[in-house]
Design an enzyme around this catalytic site. Structure first.
Site: not given
Ligand code: UD1
Length: 425
Positions: A24-25, A118, A123, A309, A401
């Site tokens: 994803k990133n 966030c 952030r 993560d 997501r």
């Protein structure tokens, strides 16, 4: 759309093979990078997740034509005629801010809404802005929008980041590729996704050296030198790590395919110290365990340190390990919201500042819980698989997501897990 929840029946095990999607990133940044080359680029191995849908909308609002064929994205950036990304998109997904660098590179101007707060900490974007300013970008704030201009063009510079921020490194990289002269980014982020981004930029015509190390050198070229490309996204190390934790929790074996094991060195080291057997091939990793889990100490750090993560997933492992573990979160503030949900399932966790002291217990109990962010959500479903009784996970839009068909993949590994409409229960 009807709101759904995930119901997990506990006392389960996970066993088998699971394909890992594209990262994803990485995919999100590759998508914005295509803005630099006018014409049709094809990105393959793009995960089917909702964050990608938001980025498609960002590109379409700029004027790009985007279509999808299975896991390929076909992006025609020739018709792009706007340099504005409004708040309704940036507020849906903070990563929309990564459009700033490519827009500045292509138009010398950009209007991008400031991201709001966030859930996982403040952030800020100060490092993005300071780095871009050093390249010659001037910023104004107009009714919540960042207005970027380059009255004297972009010029190569020497930037030392205060912290190896992934997003700031990426924005700087994408703007500096067209700056006049050379740019050196010191204390750059070293995540595999940065290397993937540098790779696509080079395939498009940029000259970038050192991506993946702390010092990146960019030799500026003209925007006219950029052309469209066909590029394959690297595998998602966080999705892979999540399923490996599933295998470690229940004993496995679980084998993840489509991932370079070198992306996960620190996480694999921790799995081994916790008593798991880990085997690796070129693009697969297998985890199994036939003895109790040991406690561990983990501190999250920028890559190649332990990834933030995967913090929630490993906190879950620590919650059912023998003994006391200390988990320290150094990358984001407020990233222990997951711990409170896990405590609803019986976990024994004490939090102080950015440390969590976790006393392992024999078994978790199923409970209704809420996904507080996408990684926490994925970890709560795994917790449900090994807990006693039923777990209901609410707010699963967070999981969607970042995880493609999470429930389907867990079911293929043998878990008793399903999505149901919230109103139907
Ligand atoms: C990216 C990843 C995210 C991952 C994180 C760290 C994407 C879409 N998201 O987020 O999944 O958890 O890297 O590996 O790729 N910071 C500042 N000022 C700045 C920029 C960052 O203070 O200008 C702080 C942030 O508040 C945070 C820390 O630096 O505390 C790390 O942020 P950063 O590395 O930039 O993460 P993201 O790019 O937002």
């Amino acid at each position: 759309m009807t709101e759904e929840i995930i119901i997990v029946e506990g006392n389960g095990t996970l066993q088998g093979d699971v394909p890992i999607a594209g990262a994803k990133n990485s995919a999100l940044k590759l998508m914005v990078a295509t803005l630099l080359g006018q014409g049709t680029s094809v990105l393959s191995n793009i995960p089917r997740i909702s964050d990608i849908d938001v980025m498609i909308e960002v590109l379409e609002r700029l004027g790009a034509k985007v279509s999808r064929e299975d896991h390929d994205l076909i992006i025609d950036t020739a018709p792009v005629n706007s340099f504005e990304t409004p708040y309704d998109l940036v507020s849906k997904m903070r990563a929309s801010i990564s459009v700033l660098g490519p827009l500045i590179a292509r138009f010398g101007e950009a209007h991008v809404a400031m991201p709001g707060g966030c859930q996982i900490g403040a952030r800020k974007i100060d490092m993005h802005l300071a780095g871009l300013e050093a390249l010659g970008v001037e910023f104004d704030i107009d009714h919540g929008d960042l207005v970027a201009t380059t009255p004297h063009g972009l010029r190569g510079t020497h930037v030392t980041l205060e912290f190896p921020s992934v997003g700031a490194t990426e924005n700087l990289l994408m703007a500096s590729v067209v700056a006049k002269g050379d740019t050196i980014i010191e204390n750059a982020a070293r995540e595999p996704e940065i290397e993937d981004l540098a790779d696509i930029l080079c395939e498009m015509g940029a000259v970038v050296e050192g991506a993946g190390s702390s010092t990146i050198e960019v030799h500026g070229v003209s925007i006219e030198d950029f052309h469209p490309v066909h590029h394959r996204t690297v595998g998602d190390r966080i999705e892979a790590g999540t399923f490996l934790v599933g295998g470690a929790l229940s004993g496995g074996p679980v084998t993840v395919h489509g991932i370079d094991p070198s992306f996960l060195r620190m996480a694999l080291l921790k799995l081994r110290t916790m008593g798991c057997d880990v085997e690796c091939g070129d693009d697969w990793i297998r985890v199994s365990r036939d003895k109790p889990l040991n406690s561990t100490d983990i501190q999250t750090l920028p890559h190649p340190g332990f990834p933030t993560d995967l913090q929630a997933q490993f906190l879950l492992l620590a919650a059912v390990a023998d003994g006391i573990s200390v988990i320290t979160e150094n990358v984001f503030e407020n990233r222990f919201m997951f711990a409170s949900e896990l405590m609803r399932m019986g976990a024994d966790i004490m939090m102080e500042d950015h440390h969590a002291l976790v006393r392992g217990i024999d078994a978790l109990e199923g409970a209704p819980v809420s996904a507080t962010d996408l990684r926490a959500g994925a970890a709560l479903v795994l917790a449900g698989v090994v807990a006693e009784g039923q777990t209901r996970v609410y707010h699963i839009e967070h999981i969607d997501r970042g995880y493609e068909d999470y429930v389907g993949k867990l079911r293929s590994l043998g878990a008793d897990v399903r999505r149901v409409a919230k109103d139907s229960i």
